[in-house]
Structure formats: C-alpha cells, structure tokens
Design a protein around this motif. Structure first.
Motif, PDB file in Angstrom:
ATOM      1  N   ILE A 104       0.774  -1.160  -0.191  1.00  0.00           N
ATOM      2  CA  ILE A 104      -0.020  -0.147  -0.167  1.00  0.00           C
ATOM      3  C   ILE A 104       0.908   1.199  -0.172  1.00  0.00           C
ATOM      4  O   ILE A 104       0.483   2.260  -0.689  1.00  0.00           O
ATOM      5  CB  ILE A 104      -1.015  -0.019   1.400  1.00  0.00           C
ATOM      6  N   LYS A 105       1.955   1.107   0.740  1.00  0.00           N
ATOM      7  CA  LYS A 105       2.942   2.246   0.902  1.00  0.00           C
ATOM      8  C   LYS A 105       3.168   2.500  -0.412  1.00  0.00           C
ATOM      9  O   LYS A 105       3.292   3.725  -1.029  1.00  0.00           O
ATOM     10  CB  LYS A 105       3.776   2.165   1.944  1.00  0.00           C
ATOM     11  N   LYS A 106       3.953   1.644  -1.180  1.00  0.00           N
ATOM     12  CA  LYS A 106       4.489   1.710  -2.686  1.00  0.00           C
ATOM     13  C   LYS A 106       3.492   2.288  -3.487  1.00  0.00           C
ATOM     14  O   LYS A 106       3.792   3.170  -4.415  1.00  0.00           O
ATOM     15  CB  LYS A 106       4.961   0.338  -2.821  1.00  0.00           C
ATOM     16  N   ARG A 107       2.188   1.847  -3.459  1.00  0.00           N
ATOM     17  CA  ARG A 107       1.152   2.210  -4.191  1.00  0.00           C
ATOM     18  C   ARG A 107       0.811   3.572  -4.157  1.00  0.00           C
ATOM     19  O   ARG A 107       0.696   4.371  -5.093  1.00  0.00           O
ATOM     20  CB  ARG A 107      -0.098   1.195  -4.096  1.00  0.00           C
ATOM     21  N   MET A 108       0.797   3.957  -2.750  1.00  0.00           N
ATOM     22  CA  MET A 108       0.630   5.665  -2.648  1.00  0.00           C
ATOM     23  C   MET A 108       1.595   6.424  -3.131  1.00  0.00           C
ATOM     24  O   MET A 108       1.339   7.615  -3.662  1.00  0.00           O
ATOM     25  CB  MET A 108       0.340   5.592  -1.200  1.00  0.00           C
ATOM     26  N   GLU A 109       2.923   5.772  -2.926  1.00  0.00           N
ATOM     27  CA  GLU A 109       3.954   6.649  -3.596  1.00  0.00           C
ATOM     28  C   GLU A 109       4.023   6.800  -5.032  1.00  0.00           C
ATOM     29  O   GLU A 109       4.093   7.868  -5.542  1.00  0.00           O
ATOM     30  CB  GLU A 109       5.462   5.948  -3.189  1.00  0.00           C
ATOM     31  N   ARG A 110       3.544   5.767  -5.606  1.00  0.00           N
ATOM     32  CA  ARG A 110       3.443   5.791  -7.250  1.00  0.00           C
ATOM     33  C   ARG A 110       2.265   6.861  -7.619  1.00  0.00           C
ATOM     34  O   ARG A 110       2.384   7.809  -8.605  1.00  0.00           O
ATOM     35  CB  ARG A 110       3.251   4.390  -7.732  1.00  0.00           C
ATOM     36  N   GLU A 111       1.091   6.870  -6.763  1.00  0.00           N
ATOM     37  CA  GLU A 111       0.045   7.707  -7.092  1.00  0.00           C
ATOM     38  C   GLU A 111       0.234   9.106  -6.690  1.00  0.00           C
ATOM     39  O   GLU A 111      -0.003   9.932  -7.507  1.00  0.00           O
ATOM     40  CB  GLU A 111      -1.082   7.371  -6.209  1.00  0.00           C
ATOM     41  N   LYS A 112       1.255   9.146  -5.759  1.00  0.00           N
ATOM     42  CA  LYS A 112       1.792  10.635  -5.410  1.00  0.00           C
ATOM     43  C   LYS A 112       2.487  11.088  -6.494  1.00  0.00           C
ATOM     44  O   LYS A 112       2.220  12.309  -6.818  1.00  0.00           O
ATOM     45  CB  LYS A 112       2.364  10.530  -4.155  1.00  0.00           C
ATOM     46  N   GLU A 113       3.433  10.375  -7.052  1.00  0.00           N
ATOM     47  CA  GLU A 113       4.344  10.848  -8.110  1.00  0.00           C
ATOM     48  C   GLU A 113       3.742  11.192  -9.048  1.00  0.00           C
ATOM     49  O   GLU A 113       3.633  12.000  -9.831  1.00  0.00           O
ATOM     50  CB  GLU A 113       5.309   9.654  -8.554  1.00  0.00           C
ATOM     51  N   LYS A 114       2.506  10.349  -9.468  1.00  0.00           N
ATOM     52  CA  LYS A 114       1.789  10.494 -10.583  1.00  0.00           C
ATOM     53  C   LYS A 114       1.104  11.952 -10.715  1.00  0.00           C
ATOM     54  O   LYS A 114       0.735  12.741 -11.366  1.00  0.00           O
ATOM     55  CB  LYS A 114       0.943   9.418 -11.071  1.00  0.00           C
ATOM     56  N   SER A 115       0.305  12.170  -9.415  1.00  0.00           N
ATOM     57  CA  SER A 115      -0.509  13.285  -9.403  1.00  0.00           C
ATOM     58  C   SER A 115       0.368  14.587  -9.210  1.00  0.00           C
ATOM     59  O   SER A 115       0.054  15.481  -9.970  1.00  0.00           O
ATOM     60  CB  SER A 115      -1.244  13.323  -8.066  1.00  0.00           C
ATOM     61  N   VAL A 116       1.665  14.449  -8.917  1.00  0.00           N
ATOM     62  CA  VAL A 116       2.502  15.654  -8.846  1.00  0.00           C
ATOM     63  C   VAL A 116       3.005  15.749 -10.308  1.00  0.00           C
ATOM     64  O   VAL A 116       2.854  16.721 -10.955  1.00  0.00           O
ATOM     65  CB  VAL A 116       3.674  15.370  -7.886  1.00  0.00           C
ATOM     66  N   ALA A 117       3.230  14.642 -11.198  1.00  0.00           N
ATOM     67  CA  ALA A 117       3.422  14.877 -12.373  1.00  0.00           C
ATOM     68  C   ALA A 117       2.435  15.324 -13.564  1.00  0.00           C
ATOM     69  O   ALA A 117       2.625  15.977 -14.387  1.00  0.00           O
ATOM     70  CB  ALA A 117       3.960  13.379 -13.182  1.00  0.00           C
ATOM     71  N   TYR A 118       1.201  14.987 -13.037  1.00  0.00           N
ATOM     72  CA  TYR A 118       0.096  15.170 -13.970  1.00  0.00           C
ATOM     73  C   TYR A 118      -0.757  16.439 -13.303  1.00  0.00           C
ATOM     74  O   TYR A 118      -1.989  16.666 -13.494  1.00  0.00           O
ATOM     75  CB  TYR A 118      -0.582  14.005 -14.284  1.00  0.00           C
ATOM     76  N   ALA A 119      -0.125  17.314 -12.331  1.00  0.00           N
ATOM     77  CA  ALA A 119      -1.030  18.141 -11.410  1.00  0.00           C
ATOM     78  C   ALA A 119      -1.660  19.245 -12.260  1.00  0.00           C
ATOM     79  O   ALA A 119      -2.594  19.989 -12.410  1.00  0.00           O
ATOM     80  CB  ALA A 119      -0.208  18.770 -10.430  1.00  0.00           C
ATOM     81  N   GLN A 120      -0.897  19.542 -13.565  1.00  0.00           N
ATOM     82  CA  GLN A 120      -1.318  20.850 -14.324  1.00  0.00           C
ATOM     83  C   GLN A 120      -2.166  20.003 -15.505  1.00  0.00           C
ATOM     84  O   GLN A 120      -2.572  21.018 -16.239  1.00  0.00           O
ATOM     85  CB  GLN A 120      -0.046  21.147 -15.096  1.00  0.00           C
ATOM     86  N   GLU A 121      -2.697  18.756 -15.548  1.00  0.00           N
ATOM     87  CA  GLU A 121      -3.335  18.513 -16.683  1.00  0.00           C
ATOM     88  C   GLU A 121      -4.959  19.002 -16.812  1.00  0.00           C
ATOM     89  O   GLU A 121      -5.155  19.312 -18.018  1.00  0.00           O
ATOM     90  CB  GLU A 121      -3.548  16.886 -16.397  1.00  0.00           C
ATOM     91  N   GLN A 122      -5.352  19.443 -15.722  1.00  0.00           N
ATOM     92  CA  GLN A 122      -6.820  20.255 -15.744  1.00  0.00           C
ATOM     93  C   GLN A 122      -6.839  21.525 -16.191  1.00  0.00           C
ATOM     94  O   GLN A 122      -7.361  21.930 -17.246  1.00  0.00           O
ATOM     95  CB  GLN A 122      -7.562  20.095 -14.436  1.00  0.00           C
ATOM     96  N   PHE A 123      -5.685  22.182 -15.825  1.00  0.00           N
ATOM     97  CA  PHE A 123      -5.437  23.491 -16.167  1.00  0.00           C
ATOM     98  C   PHE A 123      -5.038  23.543 -17.717  1.00  0.00           C
ATOM     99  O   PHE A 123      -5.504  24.317 -18.478  1.00  0.00           O
ATOM    100  CB  PHE A 123      -4.247  24.121 -15.427  1.00  0.00           C
ATOM    101  N   ALA A 124      -4.196  22.515 -18.233  1.00  0.00           N
ATOM    102  CA  ALA A 124      -4.057  22.470 -19.679  1.00  0.00           C
ATOM    103  C   ALA A 124      -5.244  22.076 -20.288  1.00  0.00           C
ATOM    104  O   ALA A 124      -5.550  22.967 -21.551  1.00  0.00           O
ATOM    105  CB  ALA A 124      -2.859  21.384 -19.795  1.00  0.00           C
ATOM    106  N   ARG A 125      -6.106  21.430 -19.985  1.00  0.00           N
ATOM    107  CA  ARG A 125      -7.190  21.062 -20.654  1.00  0.00           C
ATOM    108  C   ARG A 125      -8.166  22.355 -20.599  1.00  0.00           C
ATOM    109  O   ARG A 125      -8.725  22.605 -21.665  1.00  0.00           O
ATOM    110  CB  ARG A 125      -8.154  19.861 -19.727  1.00  0.00           C
TER     111      ARG A 125
END
Length: 193
Positions: free
Chosen positions: A68-89
């Motif tokens: 769970i800890k590893k999965r949350m880290e991956r999700e956190k990295e993805k959310s940081v990497a794609y944080a601007q997605e909605q703004f770009a849209r």
C-alpha cells in the motif's frame, strides 16, 4: 578398612533411596501424573501453533502495508507529474478560439487592409506564444496519421471521398492534444467511408 568402605557404600545407597523418596513425594505433592503432562504438552503445542499463526498474520499484514505504501508513492508521483493536466485542458478552448480568430482575419492577398494585417500579426504572435508555452509544459498536438486511431481520434462524421481509402482521415475539425503521455482531448475528425 574394608568395613569402612562397606559402611560408606551403605550410606550412599541410603542417601540415594532418600533422594528417590523425596522426588516421588515432590511429584506426588504437585499432583502431576502422565495425563496432566500430556495436557500440558498439548497446551504448549496449541500455544506454539497460535504463535505461528500470529507470526504469519503479522508478516502478511506487514507485506500488505508495504505494498500500500509503494502504491501510494506511485500515485503521489503521478499526481505531482500530472497536476497541471486540468489547467492545460482548460486552456485548449482558448487555443481553439485564437486559431479560429486567425483563420477568420483576411490576409492582404484576400482583400484585407493594413489594420487587419496588424491584427492578424498580433493574433499570430499570441498563438505562437501559446504553442511555445504548451511545448515547454509537454503539451503537444495529437499527430494526425492517415489512418483513424480510436485512441487518439474521435470520428464525428463519415464522408464520401474518392481521394481517400475507407477509414482514412479526410479532415480535422478540431485538434487533439496530449499532455506528456496522456490524452487531454481526442482530435475530432471526419473519416472516409
């Protein structure tokens, strides 16, 4: 001397017998009998099994927690990497409006005057800034290949065309955009029948 040795042997035997009697008395006082010993052994065995089960449960829970800890880290990295997605849209309609504005301003060759040429130049510069900013932030136009790809294109109509094979893109009605490796918006296209 032989008498002394014999007396000493008798004393040792007596001491051993007394020790045996004491041991029997002690075991008799404790009330232990073979059935009680086997009950204690079975109780001990049961406790060992419960301990083993608890250890297994602990190890499984620990492994699950780590996953769970590893999965949350991956999700956190993805959310940081794609944080601007909605703004770009949200910026895509602005880009579309600028492209439509540019297309609607006549060029001097098409009968436009000097003021319209300046307006056209200003809109073009603004559009170019948008394109550079999009590239800087990993936003790019979906590549239009001749074949229709449902992963990147949205076919809104089919048209008859002698110049195109069936399934080929005839016209792009609205550009599609990618943000890094995610699709922001599919390209709206017309496809040949």
């Amino acid at each position: 001397m032989a008498g002394n040795e014999r007396r000493r042997e008798d004393e040792i035997k007596l001491e051993e017998q007394e020790e045996m009697k004491e041991k029997e008395e002690v075991s008799g006082e404790e009330g232990e009998n073979p059935s009680e010993i086997s009950e204690e052994e079975s109780e001990l065995k049961k406790c060992k099994e419960e301990l083993q089960a608890c250890e297994d449960k602990y190890l499984r829970m620990h492994a699950e927690f780590e996953n769970i800890k590893k999965r949350m880290e991956r999700e956190k990295e993805k959310s940081v990497a794609y944080a601007q997605e909605q703004f770009a849209r949200d910026l895509l309609p602005v880009m579309d409006s600028l492209e439509l504005a540019l297309a609607s301003i006549p060029t001097p060759d098409e009968g436009g005057d000097e003021h319209l040429a300046k307006l056209r130049e200003g809109v073009q510069l603004t559009l170019d800034q948008f394109v550079k900013t999009f590239e800087k932030h990993h936003i790019k136009v979906v590549d239009i290949v001749e074949g229709f790809d449902p992963n990147f294109h949205d076919a809104v109509m089919q048209v008859e065309s002698d110049k195109h094979k069936s399934g080929q893109i005839v016209q792009v009605l609205q550009k599609g955009y990618m943000y890094k490796d995610r699709l922001l918006r599919p390209a709206m296209v017309s496809v040949a029948k």
